[in-house]
Scaffold this motif. Sequence first.
Motif, PDB file in Angstrom:
ATOM      1  N   LEU A   1      18.941   4.093  47.019  1.00  0.00           N
ATOM      2  CA  LEU A   1      18.047   4.098  45.863  1.00  0.00           C
ATOM      3  C   LEU A   1      18.677   4.827  44.688  1.00  0.00           C
ATOM      4  N   SER A   2      18.313   4.420  43.492  1.00  0.00           N
ATOM      5  CA  SER A   2      18.735   5.135  42.283  1.00  0.00           C
ATOM      6  C   SER A   2      18.025   6.484  42.239  1.00  0.00           C
ATOM      7  N   PRO A   3      18.534   7.439  41.459  1.00  0.00           N
ATOM      8  CA  PRO A   3      17.834   8.719  41.319  1.00  0.00           C
ATOM      9  C   PRO A   3      16.394   8.547  40.852  1.00  0.00           C
ATOM     10  N   GLU A   4      16.172   7.567  39.962  1.00  0.00           N
ATOM     11  CA  GLU A   4      14.812   7.330  39.472  1.00  0.00           C
ATOM     12  C   GLU A   4      13.889   6.870  40.603  1.00  0.00           C
ATOM     13  N   ASN A   5      14.373   5.952  41.433  1.00  0.00           N
ATOM     14  CA  ASN A   5      13.540   5.461  42.519  1.00  0.00           C
ATOM     15  C   ASN A   5      13.331   6.498  43.611  1.00  0.00           C
ATOM     16  N   LYS A   6      14.312   7.351  43.831  1.00  0.00           N
ATOM     17  CA  LYS A   6      14.114   8.450  44.775  1.00  0.00           C
ATOM     18  C   LYS A   6      13.004   9.375  44.283  1.00  0.00           C
ATOM     19  N   ALA A   7      13.000   9.637  42.989  1.00  0.00           N
ATOM     20  CA  ALA A   7      11.950  10.487  42.411  1.00  0.00           C
ATOM     21  C   ALA A   7      10.586   9.814  42.513  1.00  0.00           C
ATOM     22  N   ILE A   8      10.555   8.506  42.343  1.00  0.00           N
ATOM     23  CA  ILE A   8       9.300   7.758  42.455  1.00  0.00           C
ATOM     24  C   ILE A   8       8.749   7.863  43.870  1.00  0.00           C
ATOM     25  N   VAL A   9       9.609   7.691  44.868  1.00  0.00           N
ATOM     26  CA  VAL A   9       9.178   7.798  46.263  1.00  0.00           C
ATOM     27  C   VAL A   9       8.600   9.177  46.547  1.00  0.00           C
ATOM     28  N   LYS A  10       9.285  10.206  46.092  1.00  0.00           N
ATOM     29  CA  LYS A  10       8.821  11.578  46.323  1.00  0.00           C
ATOM     30  C   LYS A  10       7.478  11.823  45.639  1.00  0.00           C
ATOM     31  N   ALA A  11       7.337  11.370  44.412  1.00  0.00           N
ATOM     32  CA  ALA A  11       6.096  11.576  43.663  1.00  0.00           C
ATOM     33  C   ALA A  11       4.945  10.772  44.274  1.00  0.00           C
ATOM     34  N   ALA A  12       5.219   9.545  44.708  1.00  0.00           N
ATOM     35  CA  ALA A  12       4.180   8.711  45.311  1.00  0.00           C
ATOM     36  C   ALA A  12       3.683   9.321  46.618  1.00  0.00           C
ATOM     37  N   ALA A  13       4.598   9.872  47.412  1.00  0.00           N
ATOM     38  CA  ALA A  13       4.203  10.525  48.662  1.00  0.00           C
ATOM     39  C   ALA A  13       3.345  11.755  48.387  1.00  0.00           C
TER      40      ALA A  13
END
Length: 359
Positions: A255-267
Motif C-alpha cells: 500500500l502507498s503511505p496514504e492508503n496505509k494511513a487510511i487503513v489505520k484511521a478507518a480501523a
Amino acid sequence: MDRRSIIKHAGIAGVLAAGVAPAVHAQAAIRWRLASSFPKSLDTIFGGAEVFADMVKQMSGGKFEISVHAGGELMPAFGVVDGVQQGTVECAHTAPYYFFGKNEAFALGCAIPFGMNSRQRSAWMMHGNGGKLMAEFYNDYNMVNFPCGNTGAQMGGWYRKEIKSMKDIQGLKMRIGGFGGQILKGIGAQPQNIPGGEIYQALEKGTIDACEWVGPYDDAKLGFNKVAPYYYFPGWWEGGPELDVFINKDAFAKLSPENKAIVKAAAAYAHLDMQAKYDALNPGALKALVAAGTKLRQLPKDVMDAAFKEAERSYEELNQKNPAWKKIYADWSGFRRDANQWFRLTEGTFDRYMQQAKL
C-alpha cells in the motif's frame, strides 16, 4: 524551461511523465477481501468490519474497496488467521483470543480473565507498550494488526439451570471462547469452543448446558433466552475484549503511505464506533429480555473467587513455559495494576455513586 511552461505545453501526460505533479497521479484501484469470524445477523460485531470497509472506501474516494465476508463464506470462522497468513485473503476481522491454541499470547491481544476494561485496554494499546508488543508478536505470523472494535464488559452467559455455588460449575458444559474456557476447565467445567452462528442449536439440543456470547443486544438476536432462562453477570473473562483487523504483511507493505494511513484511521473509527453502538443498544435490549421473562442473576462470589485464583495460577504457569506470553504479560499486568489504582479513585467511585443515585 520552468515548471509553469512544462504544464502549459506538455499537457497532463507530459506532466505525469516528467514526475512534476505526483498529486494528480491516479492510483490504481485496490480490491481486497476481508474474512470475518462472525455471522451477518450480528450487525454490531460483524458490522464492525463493514464500518471499517466503508470508511476505507470513503476516505480513498472509492479507489480502495474491501468486500466483507461472514464467517464460513470464504473459510471457517476460526480459520481466518490461517487465511491471512497464507495470503488467501488480504485481511480478517476477528477476536484474537480465538487463536490462543496457536499461542496463548494471542489472548493478550484481546482479553483474558480478570483483565482490563475497554478504556484501559485502549490506553495500553495506543499509549502504553501494548501496540508495539502485539505488533512484534503478530509479525511472526505474517500479519499487521490494528484495533478494530471493543464490546465493552460482557455478560456472564445463559444457563439452563441456576448457578448457586461452585457445586453447580462441576461438569457444566459451556460454550465459551478464548482463555476463559481454560479457566473454567480448571475449576471443573467442560468448555466448548463453538462459532457464534452454531451456539443456539447446541444449546437448544442440550449439547451444552450454558453459553456466553457478548451482551443483551447480540444475545437477544441469537435467541438464547428462548432455551436458557438464567442470564448471569459479570463476564469475568471479558472485561473489555478488543477486536482486531489482521492484514497480510505483504499486502499491507504494497500500500502507498496514504492508503496505509487510511487503513489505520478507518480501523480507529470502527474501534470507537463498535463500543458506542453496544453501549447505546444494550440497555434497552436488557429491559426487553427481563420483561419477556429472563431471570437476571449475579454469579456467586465463590465462583468468582475460584476463577480468579485459577486465572492467576494459570498466568504464572504460562510465564514459566511461554516466552512470548511472559514478555507481553509482564508489561500488560503492570499496566493493569496502575490503571486499576487510578480507576478505583475516579471512574469506579463515580460510577458506583451514580448507579446508586435515584435518577
